[in-house]
Design a protein around this motif. Structure first.
Motif, PDB file in Angstrom:
ATOM      1  N   LYS A  42    -110.387   9.011 104.765  1.00 54.82           N
ATOM      2  CA  LYS A  42    -110.659   9.641 106.061  1.00 54.82           C
ATOM      3  C   LYS A  42    -111.755  10.697 105.930  1.00 54.82           C
ATOM      4  CE  LYS A  42    -107.351   7.239 107.912  1.00 54.82           C
ATOM      5  NZ  LYS A  42    -107.692   6.040 108.701  1.00 54.82           N
ATOM      6  N   TYR A  43    -112.314  11.064 107.058  1.00 56.73           N
ATOM      7  CA  TYR A  43    -113.349  12.109 107.073  1.00 56.73           C
ATOM      8  C   TYR A  43    -112.775  13.419 106.544  1.00 56.73           C
ATOM      9  CZ  TYR A  43    -116.331  15.852 108.748  1.00 56.73           C
ATOM     10  OH  TYR A  43    -117.110  16.973 108.801  1.00 56.73           O
ATOM     11  N   TRP A  56     -95.129  18.061  97.841  1.00 60.89           N
ATOM     12  CA  TRP A  56     -96.562  17.807  97.688  1.00 60.89           C
ATOM     13  C   TRP A  56     -97.287  17.773  99.022  1.00 60.89           C
ATOM     14  CZ3 TRP A  56     -99.454  17.708  93.345  1.00 60.89           C
ATOM     15  CH2 TRP A  56     -98.794  17.596  92.124  1.00 60.89           C
ATOM     16  N   GLU A  57     -98.514  18.291  99.002  1.00 58.86           N
ATOM     17  CA  GLU A  57     -99.476  18.104 100.079  1.00 58.86           C
ATOM     18  C   GLU A  57    -100.713  17.511  99.407  1.00 58.86           C
ATOM     19  OE1 GLU A  57    -100.564  20.647 104.008  1.00 58.86           O
ATOM     20  OE2 GLU A  57    -100.843  21.716 102.121  1.00 58.86           O
ATOM     21  N   ALA A  58    -101.060  16.280  99.777  1.00 60.72           N
ATOM     22  CA  ALA A  58    -102.119  15.590  99.046  1.00 60.72           C
ATOM     23  C   ALA A  58    -102.900  14.656  99.957  1.00 60.72           C
ATOM     24  CB  ALA A  58    -101.532  14.797  97.875  1.00 60.72           C
ATOM     25  N   SER A  59    -104.121  14.332  99.515  1.00 56.36           N
ATOM     26  CA  SER A  59    -105.060  13.479 100.228  1.00 56.36           C
ATOM     27  C   SER A  59    -105.631  14.234 101.443  1.00 56.36           C
ATOM     28  CB  SER A  59    -104.410  12.154 100.625  1.00 56.36           C
ATOM     29  OG  SER A  59    -105.380  11.173 100.914  1.00 56.36           O
ATOM     30  N   VAL A  60    -106.399  13.549 102.283  1.00 54.08           N
ATOM     31  CA  VAL A  60    -107.055  14.227 103.406  1.00 54.08           C
ATOM     32  C   VAL A  60    -106.002  14.729 104.393  1.00 54.08           C
ATOM     33  CG1 VAL A  60    -108.661  14.000 105.325  1.00 54.08           C
ATOM     34  CG2 VAL A  60    -109.150  12.848 103.157  1.00 54.08           C
ATOM     35  N   ALA A 116    -110.584  19.290 108.093  1.00 60.41           N
ATOM     36  CA  ALA A 116    -109.818  18.339 107.285  1.00 60.41           C
ATOM     37  C   ALA A 116    -110.325  18.450 105.851  1.00 60.41           C
ATOM     38  CB  ALA A 116    -109.992  16.918 107.799  1.00 60.41           C
ATOM     39  N   LEU A 117    -109.402  18.575 104.907  1.00 62.66           N
ATOM     40  CA  LEU A 117    -109.776  18.691 103.506  1.00 62.66           C
ATOM     41  C   LEU A 117    -108.830  17.876 102.642  1.00 62.66           C
ATOM     42  CD1 LEU A 117    -110.586  22.389 102.427  1.00 62.66           C
ATOM     43  CD2 LEU A 117    -112.166  20.469 102.662  1.00 62.66           C
ATOM     44  N   HIS A 118    -109.335  17.420 101.503  1.00 62.11           N
ATOM     45  CA  HIS A 118    -108.441  16.862 100.495  1.00 62.11           C
ATOM     46  C   HIS A 118    -107.523  17.965  99.980  1.00 62.11           C
ATOM     47  CE1 HIS A 118    -109.677  12.736  99.926  1.00 62.11           C
ATOM     48  NE2 HIS A 118    -110.953  13.089  99.910  1.00 62.11           N
ATOM     49  N   ASN A 168    -113.695  14.058  96.553  1.00 58.56           N
ATOM     50  CA  ASN A 168    -114.093  12.979  97.454  1.00 58.56           C
ATOM     51  C   ASN A 168    -113.109  11.823  97.262  1.00 58.56           C
ATOM     52  OD1 ASN A 168    -114.884  11.630  95.062  1.00 58.56           O
ATOM     53  ND2 ASN A 168    -116.987  12.406  95.229  1.00 58.56           N
ATOM     54  N   GLU A 169    -113.332  10.744  97.979  1.00 60.72           N
ATOM     55  CA  GLU A 169    -112.408   9.610  97.923  1.00 60.72           C
ATOM     56  C   GLU A 169    -112.246   9.080  96.502  1.00 60.72           C
ATOM     57  OE1 GLU A 169    -112.033   4.988  99.531  1.00 60.72           O
ATOM     58  OE2 GLU A 169    -113.526   6.328 100.415  1.00 60.72           O
ATOM     59  N   GLU A 170    -113.334   8.933  95.804  1.00 63.04           N
ATOM     60  CA  GLU A 170    -113.300   8.386  94.443  1.00 63.04           C
ATOM     61  C   GLU A 170    -112.460   9.252  93.512  1.00 63.04           C
ATOM     62  OE1 GLU A 170    -116.692   6.568  91.465  1.00 63.04           O
ATOM     63  OE2 GLU A 170    -117.131   8.462  92.473  1.00 63.04           O
ATOM     64  N   ILE A 171    -112.676  10.554  93.558  1.00 65.62           N
ATOM     65  CA  ILE A 171    -111.932  11.480  92.691  1.00 65.62           C
ATOM     66  C   ILE A 171    -110.446  11.450  93.012  1.00 65.62           C
ATOM     67  CG2 ILE A 171    -111.585  13.926  92.134  1.00 65.62           C
ATOM     68  CD1 ILE A 171    -114.633  14.298  92.544  1.00 65.62           C
ATOM     69  N   VAL A 172    -110.117  11.477  94.304  1.00 64.34           N
ATOM     70  CA  VAL A 172    -108.710  11.544  94.700  1.00 64.34           C
ATOM     71  C   VAL A 172    -107.994  10.224  94.427  1.00 64.34           C
ATOM     72  CG1 VAL A 172    -107.112  11.948  96.620  1.00 64.34           C
ATOM     73  CG2 VAL A 172    -109.136  13.380  96.359  1.00 64.34           C
ATOM     74  N   ARG A 173    -108.680   9.102  94.600  1.00 63.60           N
ATOM     75  CA  ARG A 173    -108.064   7.811  94.247  1.00 63.60           C
ATOM     76  C   ARG A 173    -107.641   7.793  92.775  1.00 63.60           C
ATOM     77  NH1 ARG A 173    -108.026   3.438  97.604  1.00 63.60           N
ATOM     78  NH2 ARG A 173    -109.347   3.561  99.470  1.00 63.60           N
ATOM     79  N   GLU A 174    -108.498   8.318  91.904  1.00 60.78           N
ATOM     80  CA  GLU A 174    -108.159   8.336  90.479  1.00 60.78           C
ATOM     81  C   GLU A 174    -106.926   9.205  90.227  1.00 60.78           C
ATOM     82  OE1 GLU A 174    -110.231   8.965  86.092  1.00 60.78           O
ATOM     83  OE2 GLU A 174    -111.141   9.932  87.845  1.00 60.78           O
ATOM     84  N   ILE A 175    -106.849  10.345  90.894  1.00 60.64           N
ATOM     85  CA  ILE A 175    -105.688  11.230  90.724  1.00 60.64           C
ATOM     86  C   ILE A 175    -104.425  10.564  91.258  1.00 60.64           C
ATOM     87  CG2 ILE A 175    -104.659  13.443  91.390  1.00 60.64           C
ATOM     88  CD1 ILE A 175    -107.539  14.566  91.523  1.00 60.64           C
ATOM     89  N   LEU A 176    -104.508   9.977  92.450  1.00 59.30           N
ATOM     90  CA  LEU A 176    -103.342   9.321  93.039  1.00 59.30           C
ATOM     91  C   LEU A 176    -102.863   8.168  92.167  1.00 59.30           C
ATOM     92  CD1 LEU A 176    -104.334   9.204  96.828  1.00 59.30           C
ATOM     93  CD2 LEU A 176    -102.713  10.767  95.734  1.00 59.30           C
TER      94      LEU A 176
END
Length: 252
Positions: free
Chosen positions: A234-235, A134-138, A157-159, A203-211
């Motif tokens: 992170k930015y 896996w490659e995930a998050s920022v 830098a990208l999610h 964005n942070e909110e979307i990725v937190r839900e996935i994680l």
């Protein structure tokens, strides 16, 4: 100069998780928010505001509905929880639709994550599970010289949220970006297509839900989950990448 408004068809290759869906609707809504933000901050002499975008959504997974090419200027293929290398009927149909677009010259293609991989598959290169996991998050990305020109930065830098990759660049395609875990992070052919393996729309909110969801399901173990969570706020350059998408659509 392409006529305005730019008519972009978002091909939804799945549905977001409940919290994201309640805020945005489908992934079309997520991308509409991103592209509108990019249009409003682009300072382009022609594309003056988000009113110059006409964004429609098509469910290509369940309904398998597609736009007529004469009614659009571009397609944007979203991410998905599915594998771009599988042969589910809807995935095969999507690959064939992309191949049709690649054979003509007017309608352009934007591919994101799964969409990036679908373009690679449609062009005949290997798309499969990464040996790096896996490659995930920022995630920090290195840019090629061409990537620096396209995105207007020295690095990005990208999610990220993937464990499948495009293994090589198709012939005639320019490389845009790479990471240690994924050598093919972005593909580009002028006036034809631009793709990224990362998720500029997240964005942070979307990725937190996935994680959180994938940790609960046991897809991410505790150590991996915590490591990804530590980078989620992170930015990231999602709007920068979306601005590059719009510049690409405006290329003469």
């Amino acid at each position: 100069m392409p006529q305005l408004p730019l008519r972009i068809a978002v091909l939804e290759c799945g549905a977001p998780l409940p919290k994201t869906a309640s805020k945005y609707g489908g992934y079309g809504g997520v991308f509409k928010a991103l592209l509108n933000s990019a249009a409003d901050t682009l300072s382009h002499p022609v594309l003056s505001s988000s009113s110059d975008l006409a964004i429609t959504s098509f469910d290509v997974e369940n309904a398998q509905v597609y736009p007529s090419l004469e009614d659009i200027d571009a397609i944007l293929i979203t991410g998905s929880k599915f594998n771009a290398f599988d042969n589910d009927p809807w995935i095969v149909k999507l690959v064939e639709f992309v191949q049709v677009i690649l054979k003509q010259r007017r309608v352009r293609i934007i591919g994101v994550c799964f969409g990036h991989q679908i373009v690679g598959r449609a062009m005949g290169v290997k798309v499969y599970r990464s040996e790096e996991g896996w490659e995930a998050s920022v995630t920090a990305m290195d840019l090629t010289k061409r990537g620096q020109e396209i995105f207007g930065k020295s690095a990005l830098a990208l999610h990220q949220m993937h464990r499948d990759i495009v293994y090589e660049y198709p012939e005639g395609v320019e490389a845009l970006a790479y990471t240690e875990k994924c050598a093919v992070q972005g593909m580009y052919v002028s006036k034809r297509f631009i793709t990224v393996q990362g998720h500029p729309e997240f964005n942070e909110e979307i990725v937190r839900e996935i994680l959180d969801t994938r940790h609960t399901l046991g897809i991410f173990d505790a150590a991996t989950y915590q490591e990804m969570l530590a980078r989620v706020d992170k930015y990231q350059d999602g709007v920068v990448v979306a601005q590059a998408f719009l510049r690409f659509l405006l290329e003469e």
